[in-house]
Design a protein around this motif. Structure first.
Motif, short mmCIF file in Angstrom:
data_model
loop_
_atom_site.label_atom_id
_atom_site.label_comp_id
_atom_site.label_asym_id
_atom_site.label_seq_id
_atom_site.Cartn_x
_atom_site.Cartn_y
_atom_site.Cartn_z
N MET A 1 13.38 39.87 5.60
CA MET A 1 12.42 40.28 4.57
C MET A 1 11.49 39.11 4.28
SD MET A 1 13.22 41.82 0.78
CE MET A 1 11.91 42.45 -0.24
N SER A 2 10.19 39.35 4.32
CA SER A 2 9.23 38.28 4.12
C SER A 2 9.22 37.84 2.66
CB SER A 2 7.83 38.73 4.54
OG SER A 2 7.42 39.84 3.77
N TYR A 3 8.91 36.57 2.46
CA TYR A 3 8.92 35.99 1.12
C TYR A 3 7.73 36.47 0.30
CZ TYR A 3 7.95 32.46 -2.44
OH TYR A 3 7.66 31.82 -3.62
N ARG A 4 8.00 36.84 -0.94
CA ARG A 4 6.95 37.16 -1.90
C ARG A 4 7.17 36.31 -3.14
NH1 ARG A 4 6.27 43.81 -1.80
NH2 ARG A 4 5.74 43.96 0.43
N ALA A 5 6.12 35.63 -3.55
CA ALA A 5 6.23 34.68 -4.66
C ALA A 5 6.42 35.40 -5.98
CB ALA A 5 4.99 33.80 -4.71
N ILE B 1 8.19 26.16 7.70
CA ILE B 1 8.42 27.00 6.52
C ILE B 1 7.10 27.46 5.91
CG2 ILE B 1 9.40 27.00 4.18
CD1 ILE B 1 11.47 24.92 5.30
N LEU B 2 6.12 26.59 5.92
CA LEU B 2 4.80 26.97 5.44
C LEU B 2 4.25 28.14 6.26
CD1 LEU B 2 2.32 26.29 3.59
CD2 LEU B 2 1.54 24.79 5.44
N HIS B 3 4.38 28.06 7.56
CA HIS B 3 3.87 29.11 8.45
C HIS B 3 4.63 30.43 8.26
CE1 HIS B 3 2.22 31.06 11.99
NE2 HIS B 3 3.45 31.30 12.40
N GLU B 4 5.95 30.33 8.10
CA GLU B 4 6.78 31.53 8.06
C GLU B 4 6.84 32.18 6.67
OE1 GLU B 4 10.58 30.36 9.56
OE2 GLU B 4 9.85 30.13 11.64
N ASP B 5 6.71 31.38 5.60
CA ASP B 5 6.96 31.90 4.27
C ASP B 5 5.83 31.70 3.27
OD1 ASP B 5 10.00 32.69 4.35
OD2 ASP B 5 9.90 30.72 5.29
N LEU B 6 5.11 30.60 3.38
CA LEU B 6 4.15 30.25 2.33
C LEU B 6 2.69 30.30 2.78
CD1 LEU B 6 6.11 27.21 0.84
CD2 LEU B 6 5.67 29.37 -0.34
N HIS B 7 2.43 30.72 4.01
CA HIS B 7 1.06 30.65 4.53
C HIS B 7 0.08 31.47 3.70
CE1 HIS B 7 2.67 34.32 6.40
NE2 HIS B 7 1.43 34.74 6.46
N ALA B 8 0.55 32.58 3.12
CA ALA B 8 -0.35 33.42 2.31
C ALA B 8 -0.80 32.72 1.03
CB ALA B 8 0.35 34.74 1.97
N LEU C 1 -1.19 16.50 10.77
CA LEU C 1 -1.79 17.83 10.74
C LEU C 1 -1.23 18.69 11.86
CD1 LEU C 1 -5.51 16.91 9.97
CD2 LEU C 1 -3.84 17.91 8.40
N GLN C 2 -1.01 18.10 13.01
CA GLN C 2 -0.45 18.85 14.13
C GLN C 2 0.98 19.29 13.83
OE1 GLN C 2 -0.35 16.69 17.85
NE2 GLN C 2 -0.17 18.56 19.05
N ARG C 3 1.79 18.38 13.26
CA ARG C 3 3.18 18.74 12.95
C ARG C 3 3.26 19.85 11.91
NH1 ARG C 3 4.16 13.07 13.90
NH2 ARG C 3 3.52 12.54 11.78
N MET C 4 2.35 19.83 10.93
CA MET C 4 2.38 20.83 9.87
C MET C 4 1.54 22.06 10.19
SD MET C 4 2.41 18.56 6.35
CE MET C 4 1.03 17.46 6.75
N ASN C 5 0.84 22.02 11.33
CA ASN C 5 -0.03 23.12 11.73
C ASN C 5 -1.07 23.42 10.65
OD1 ASN C 5 -1.00 25.10 13.49
ND2 ASN C 5 0.34 26.69 12.63
N LEU C 6 -1.73 22.35 10.18
CA LEU C 6 -2.75 22.47 9.15
C LEU C 6 -4.09 21.94 9.66
CD1 LEU C 6 -0.83 21.11 6.01
CD2 LEU C 6 -1.55 23.48 6.40
N ASP C 7 -5.16 22.47 9.10
CA ASP C 7 -6.49 21.95 9.39
C ASP C 7 -6.83 20.75 8.51
OD1 ASP C 7 -7.04 23.96 11.30
OD2 ASP C 7 -7.65 25.34 9.71
N TYR C 8 -6.22 20.70 7.33
CA TYR C 8 -6.49 19.61 6.39
C TYR C 8 -5.32 19.47 5.43
CZ TYR C 8 -7.27 23.10 2.76
OH TYR C 8 -7.08 24.13 1.85
N VAL C 9 -5.21 18.31 4.80
CA VAL C 9 -4.30 18.13 3.66
C VAL C 9 -5.16 17.98 2.42
CG1 VAL C 9 -2.37 17.15 4.94
CG2 VAL C 9 -4.16 15.63 4.04
N ASP C 10 -4.57 18.24 1.29
CA ASP C 10 -5.31 18.10 0.04
C ASP C 10 -5.44 16.65 -0.38
OD1 ASP C 10 -5.62 21.07 -0.92
OD2 ASP C 10 -3.57 20.87 -0.16
#
Length: 330
Positions: free
Chosen positions: A1-5, A80-87, A124-133
């Motif tokens: 079941m996908s995560y919903r905040a 985990i960001l990709h699988e659960d928190l990307h939205a 960025l490559q490890r976290m699969n992100l375009d940028y960090v805040d």
């Protein structure tokens, strides 16, 4: 079941403005310094991250060398960001750092432009992100000119790889020099990550004045003194504690002296009289410092995160409590 905040997550926590910037940080932020390496279970990591977000914690703090092994915390967080928190990416403040040894050779440590830019690319490559805040320089470099290090921070912002920059572990004089350079470059420097707790008041010896004067926010790391400001060490060193882990060199038995334990026991009595745990009181105490926008916690299980957020239910101190605490810690 996908995560919903949790739809009520923003009712759970207080947000504080970070210096004079447009960013507000949760009063409690979550750091991945320990317990997010490859020796730790991904399931527990996922449970902690999603529960933290459900409680309103929007800021997750990493560094290139967090693990062990180095890089594994970013890799696991990215999964985990990709699988659960990307939205929810646009609701998150994600920070990382570079400044400690990360790879072999002369370009994998300290504060050169070569190291900082390369390290952020790897993060960025490890976290699969375009940028960090937020991207931090993790510690001052005694050999690289500060102008080069600060120019590297400016460069990654202009590349779009970081929205804001910060520094960590700089003293008051070094911070003032960094501020001058970054302001001249018009770099969005908003935050200093500093060690601060009731057992370590070093930043009160000039640094907090510099930050307040220039509108730079502070996030306090190890506000629980790596667990010393909890009930954990009152009766010895538990096997599951940081001090018992031989691969974590920052806290060991010699740090837990009888003098420290006496202070901790006295502080625990004040916390009990307030109806709080010692950890809860220690967290809200660092937040009383004007420049501190957030207290950065670590955790090994969900219940610790829940306890820490509940600290905000009682965030005021009476004058007598302040006086009693100061008499113990100073």
């Amino acid at each position: 079941m996908s995560y919903r905040a949790n739809p009520k997550r923003y009712q759970e926590i207080t947000f504080n403005r970070c210096g004079h910037s447009g960013i507000k940080l949760p009063a409690i932020s979550f750091g991945l310094w320990n317990n997010f390496g490859d020796r730790d279970t991904l399931e527990n990591q996922r449970n902690m991250l999603t529960r933290a977000f459900d409680l309103g914690i929007t800021h997750f703090d990493l560094a290139n060398n967090y693990g062990p092994p180095p890089g594994s915390a970013e890799k696991n967080f990215g999964r985990i960001l990709h699988e659960d928190l990307h939205a929810y990416r646009d609701e998150l403040i994600i920070s990382t750092k570079a400044g400690f040894r990360m790879w072999d050779g002369p370009y994998g440590d300290w504060g050169s432009r070569k190291y900082l830019v390369s390290s952020l690319d790897q993060s960025l490559q490890r976290m699969n992100l375009d940028y960090v805040d937020i991207f931090y320089h993790h510690r001052p470099d005694p050999e690289t000119p500060l102008e080069e290090t600060m120019a590297a921070l400016d460069h990654v912002v202009r590349q779009g790889k970081a929205l804001y920059v910060g520094i960590s572990n700089y003293n008051a004089e070094q911070t003032k020099q960094a501020i001058d350079i970054l302001q001249e470059q018009r770099t969005p420097f908003i935050i200093h990550q500093a060690k601060y707790s009731m057992l370590d008041l070093t930043i009160e010896q000039g640094l907090t004045n510099v930050l307040s004067e220039h509108g730079i926010g502070c996030i306090a790391y190890v506000p629980l003194a790596q667990g010393l400001l909890t009930n954990k060490y009152l009766n010895g060193i538990p096997k599951e504690s940081r001090a018992a882990k031989d691969y974590i060199p920052f806290l060991n038995e010699r740090d837990i002296s009888s003098d420290v334990l006496q202070k901790v026991k006295k502080l625990n009595n004040i916390a009990a009289a307030r109806g709080q745990t010692l950890a809860q009181m220690a967290l809200v105490w660092v937040l009383q410092q004007e420049s501190v926008a957030s207290a950065l916690i670590g955790a090994s299980r969900v219940s610790q995160i829940e306890e820490n957020v509940k600290a905000l239910d009682r965030s005021d101190f009476t004058p007598d409590e302040r006086k009693a605490i100061r008499e113990i810690i100073e």
